[in-house]
Design an enzyme around this catalytic site. Structure first.
Site, PDB file in Angstrom:
ATOM      1  N   ASN A  12      35.915 -17.121   2.864  1.00 47.91           N
ATOM      2  CA  ASN A  12      35.417 -18.239   2.121  1.00 47.91           C
ATOM      3  C   ASN A  12      34.008 -18.534   2.750  1.00 47.91           C
ATOM      4  O   ASN A  12      33.663 -19.186   3.440  1.00 47.91           O
ATOM      5  CB  ASN A  12      36.259 -19.561   2.399  1.00 47.91           C
ATOM      6  N   LYS A  26      31.811 -20.358   0.903  1.00 41.93           N
ATOM      7  CA  LYS A  26      31.510 -21.987   0.769  1.00 41.93           C
ATOM      8  C   LYS A  26      30.127 -21.943   0.038  1.00 41.93           C
ATOM      9  O   LYS A  26      29.807 -21.116  -0.490  1.00 41.93           O
ATOM     10  CB  LYS A  26      31.698 -22.766   2.168  1.00 41.93           C
ATOM     11  N   HIS A  49      41.252 -26.287  -1.284  1.00 46.51           N
ATOM     12  CA  HIS A  49      40.503 -26.433   0.122  1.00 46.51           C
ATOM     13  C   HIS A  49      40.298 -27.821   0.457  1.00 46.51           C
ATOM     14  O   HIS A  49      40.041 -28.726  -0.379  1.00 46.51           O
ATOM     15  CB  HIS A  49      39.321 -25.749  -0.139  1.00 46.51           C
ATOM     16  N   GLU A  69      38.086 -29.142   1.884  1.00 46.02           N
ATOM     17  CA  GLU A  69      36.855 -29.705   1.475  1.00 46.02           C
ATOM     18  C   GLU A  69      36.697 -30.190   0.044  1.00 46.02           C
ATOM     19  O   GLU A  69      35.943 -31.216  -0.452  1.00 46.02           O
ATOM     20  CB  GLU A  69      35.610 -28.714   1.660  1.00 46.02           C
ATOM     21  N   GLU A  91      45.538 -24.499   6.558  1.00 44.88           N
ATOM     22  CA  GLU A  91      44.168 -24.783   7.293  1.00 44.88           C
ATOM     23  C   GLU A  91      44.161 -26.262   7.765  1.00 44.88           C
ATOM     24  O   GLU A  91      44.121 -27.242   6.907  1.00 44.88           O
ATOM     25  CB  GLU A  91      43.169 -24.679   6.314  1.00 44.88           C
ATOM     26  N   GLY A 151      35.676 -25.364  10.913  1.00 41.71           N
ATOM     27  CA  GLY A 151      34.369 -25.481  11.081  1.00 41.71           C
ATOM     28  C   GLY A 151      33.853 -26.317  12.525  1.00 41.71           C
ATOM     29  O   GLY A 151      32.864 -26.630  12.718  1.00 41.71           O
ATOM     30  N   SER A 189      38.409 -21.855  12.226  1.00 42.53           N
ATOM     31  CA  SER A 189      37.901 -21.251  13.391  1.00 42.53           C
ATOM     32  C   SER A 189      38.426 -20.182  13.819  1.00 42.53           C
ATOM     33  O   SER A 189      38.464 -19.935  15.235  1.00 42.53           O
ATOM     34  CB  SER A 189      37.704 -22.525  14.665  1.00 42.53           C
TER      35      SER A 189
HETATM   36  P1  13P Z   1      35.739 -22.052   9.654  1.00 40.96           P
HETATM   37  O1  13P Z   1      36.474 -20.576   9.942  1.00 40.96           O
HETATM   38  O2  13P Z   1      34.553 -22.076   9.748  1.00 40.96           O
HETATM   39  O3  13P Z   1      36.518 -22.954  10.583  1.00 40.96           O
HETATM   40  O4  13P Z   1      36.361 -22.371   8.104  1.00 40.96           O
HETATM   41  C1  13P Z   1      37.866 -22.201   7.807  1.00 40.96           C
HETATM   42  C2  13P Z   1      37.889 -22.541   6.187  1.00 40.96           C
HETATM   43  O5  13P Z   1      37.683 -23.655   5.823  1.00 40.96           O
HETATM   44  C3  13P Z   1      38.050 -21.390   5.519  1.00 40.96           C
HETATM   45  O6  13P Z   1      38.510 -21.747   4.132  1.00 40.96           O
END
Ligand code: 13P
Length: 250
Positions: free
Chosen positions: A9, A11, A94, A96, A166, A172, A212
């Protein structure tokens, strides 16, 4: 047998030239036949990605879409628009999108239905926040998200659903769920599906872990029985680290 999947992803990262460079780096790698690999660049670069990967075993997914098929929704993108450029996978739910764009479970249920009506495959994200885990309610939260977002689907619809657990506290942050924590939740998710639908169905759904994941911890997480791969953020923005994760399956 469930599909092993690693999805990147991206982003809101990578402009067009960075996207092309990263895809060229990925094209130079050998993708193992046993693993489905996906990338989700931002909207403006989806069409280039599809074209560049036309002869490659890498699927291109969108990061979001609108629930309506068309209309006066300035700034939005429909399932039909994605399909028209060759994108038939979409990430929905997601954390976010849930946190920053106030996407609710009810809205996500609508988006999922629209995606399936358009014969798309959904990578459906969900997971508890830190405060849920510290209060010991992570299982209730996850069950509730599944119920409200997906339990309107029929058993056969689930052939087009990939789950991505997740935990928000691991996204992140550099903080990963331990392999045992991931396994515990994935097994719980499968049990929840089995109770609502059937054991056969629960056993057939791929459940990815996200938060992560890095080349150094992927093998241990993917080695767990109910973990079928990963949804990768930061580490998917570099071909070498992404491939380190893709190649982490035993
Ligand atoms: P990270 O791997 O940067 O923690 O992000 C995970 C994520 O949100 C994938 O959709």
């Amino acid at each position: 047998m469930r599909r092993q999947i690693v999805a990147g992803n991206w982003k809101m990262n990578c402009d067009l030239s960075e996207t092309e460079a990263l895809i060229n780096d990925l094209k130079a790698q050998t993708i193992p036949e046993t693993t489905s690999v996906m990338i989700a660049p931002t909207y403006t670069n989806l069409q280039s990605a599809v074209k560049m990967l036309a002869d490659q075993p890498i699927t291109v997914a969108a990061q979001n879409m609108h629930q309506a098929s068309n209309g006066a929704y300035t700034g939005e993108i429909s399932a039909g628009m994605l399909k028209s450029i060759g994108v038939d996978h979409v990430i929905l739910g997601h954390s976010e999108r849930r946190a920053y764009f106030k996407e609710t479970d009810a809205l996500l249920a609508e988006k999922v239905s629209t995606a399936l009506e358009n014969k798309m495959t959904v990578i459906f994200c969900f997971g508890e926040e830190l405060v849920d885990r510290t209060h010991g309610r992570e299982f209730d939260v996850v069950k509730d998200q599944l119920k409200k977002g997906l339990f309107h689907l029929s058993e056969s619809d689930w052939g087009s659903i990939i789950l991505a657990y997740e935990p928000v506290w691991a996204i992140g942050t550099g903080e990963t769920a331990t392999p045992d924590q991931a396994q515990e939740m994935h097994a719980f998710i499968r049990k929840t599906l089995s109770e609502k639908y059937s054991d056969a169905m629960a056993q057939s759904v791929s459940i990815l872990y996200g938060g992560s994941v890095k080349p150094g911890n992927a093998a241990e997480i993917f080695g767990k029985e109910d973990v079928d791969g990963g949804l990768i953020g930061g580490a998917s923005l570099d071909a070498e680290s992404f491939m380190g994760i893709v190649n982490a399956f035993a």
